[in-house]
Design an enzyme around this catalytic site. Structure first.
Site, PDB file in Angstrom:
ATOM      1  N   GLU A   1      42.954  23.363 -63.560  1.00 22.21           N
ATOM      2  CA  GLU A   1      42.863  22.625 -62.302  1.00 22.21           C
ATOM      3  C   GLU A   1      41.612  23.060 -61.550  1.00 22.21           C
ATOM      4  O   GLU A   1      41.630  24.097 -60.862  1.00 22.21           O
ATOM      5  CB  GLU A   1      44.070  22.943 -61.415  1.00 22.21           C
TER       6      GLU A   1
ATOM      7  N   HIS B   1      48.820  29.067 -58.988  1.00 29.36           N
ATOM      8  CA  HIS B   1      48.290  27.840 -58.398  1.00 29.36           C
ATOM      9  C   HIS B   1      47.210  28.217 -57.390  1.00 29.36           C
ATOM     10  O   HIS B   1      47.330  29.216 -56.678  1.00 29.36           O
ATOM     11  CB  HIS B   1      49.412  27.048 -57.726  1.00 29.36           C
TER      12      HIS B   1
ATOM     13  N   GLY C   1      50.117  16.685 -58.110  1.00 27.45           N
ATOM     14  CA  GLY C   1      50.571  17.042 -56.770  1.00 27.45           C
ATOM     15  C   GLY C   1      50.962  15.801 -55.989  1.00 27.45           C
ATOM     16  O   GLY C   1      52.042  15.240 -56.181  1.00 27.45           O
TER      17      GLY C   1
ATOM     18  N   LYS D   1      54.914  20.953 -53.840  1.00 29.73           N
ATOM     19  CA  LYS D   1      54.410  21.824 -52.771  1.00 29.73           C
ATOM     20  C   LYS D   1      55.473  21.934 -51.670  1.00 29.73           C
ATOM     21  O   LYS D   1      56.655  21.991 -51.973  1.00 29.73           O
ATOM     22  CB  LYS D   1      53.065  21.309 -52.265  1.00 29.73           C
TER      23      LYS D   1
END
Ligand code: PGA
Length: 300
Positions: A217, A146, A284, A62
């Site tokens: 996800e 995402h 993440g 990220k």
């Protein structure tokens, strides 16, 4: 590398022809497995329910880490890789500004990915980073769709264009799909994921479809410290595979890397990576630490 063609058998197939012999090497969805048991049928032998897709553990950094911090991570990961036998290929997706430095510093211990790509090939698009810039920086992979980018306003038509631009430019997209908590409460998670797959992938030529990986996800699990149960993950990975089979046939469904993402950490990676049909993880927060990322890689 990719798995042999394995016919996917759904509950619908079993209902259509009850008692019919299963094709050799059949891959049963969880619902089909339940139904078969209730019908008194025999399941395929052990080891036949996991498709042989390439295993990947993907780090999504990220908006964290500068180039020097990325180099330090790479040095630690290279150290951890010594003598380790990782079953999955590590892929790291840093911010754009760290791509080049990280590529050099990794020395081949992991593959490189980007977190986003322009829908355009090149041109007067201020601020956009195109697929050719990403391959130039050493990228092989790119995340598309995402949930954090969807939340910033990226809609299905834009994501479909980005995915195609990535493929045209020689990148392998990792398409992220998943439902919100409201959608799960309304029991719409399967429909949502099917529709996200269809919107992004329908109409793609088979040789392009084969270059796509998918990460399931659930949006409510990202950064939340909670995950679905192993059984829930198994069902949703099977839904993804059913969707892929509908788009490109059973061989595509069996050969595609379908990953789980959302609060994967060193402590739960083993259980999640062992879920039948799970070909890896998209990580993440825990991927910011080389030690934790290496432990996840060592989990399966
Ligand atoms: P998380 O993020 O592992 O921190 O939940 C996953 C992701 O956003 O891809």
């Amino acid at each position: 590398m990719s798995g042999a063609a394995r016919p996917l058998v759904t509950a619908e197939d079993l209902l259509r022809s009850p008692g019919a012999p299963l094709p050799e090497g059949a891959l049963l969805t969880p619902l089909a497995r339940d139904l078969l048991r209730r019908q008194g049928g025999r399941e395929p032998g052990p080891g036949t329910s996991a498709p042989r897709a390439a295993r990947l553990v993907v780090a999504n950094w990220k908006s964290f880490k500068t180039a020097p911090e990325a180099r330090a991570f790479a040095a630690e990961l290279r150290e951890a890789a010594r003598g380790a036998a990782w079953a999955a290929t590590p892929v790291i997706c840093p911010p754009f500004t760290a791509l080049h430095a990280l590529h050099e510093a990794l020395g081949g211990v992991a593959e490189l990915g980007a977190q986003d790509v322009s829908a355009e090939d090149e041109g007067a698009w201020t601020g956009e980073v195109a697929a050719r810039h990403l391959t130039d920086a050493g990228c092989r992979w790119v995340l598309v769709g995402h949930s954090e980018r969807r939340a910033m306003g990226e809609d299905e038509p834009l994501l479909a264009r980005k995915l195609r631009a990535a493929l045209r430019g020689g990148l392998r997209p990792i398409l992220c799909v998943g439902e919100t908590s409201q959608e799960r409460q309304a029991r719409r998670e399967q429909a949502v994921v099917r529709e996200q797959l269809r919107a992004a992938l329908s109409g793609l030529e088979p040789e392009r479809l084969r270059r796509v990986a998918v990460a399931y996800e659930p949006r409510w699990a990202i950064g939340a410290g909670v995950t679905p149960s192993a059984g829930e993950v198994e069902v949703m990975l099977a839904v993804v595979r059913e969707g892929l089979a509908g788009l490109g046939g059973p061989a595509l469904a069996a050969g595609t890397s379908v990953l789980y993402g959302g609060s994967v950490g060193a402590e739960n990676a083993g259980e999640l990576l062992r879920v039948p049909g799970c070909a890896g993880a998209l990580v993440g927060g825990a991927s910011l630490s080389a030690a934790k990322f290496a432990r996840i890689l060592g989990s399966g």
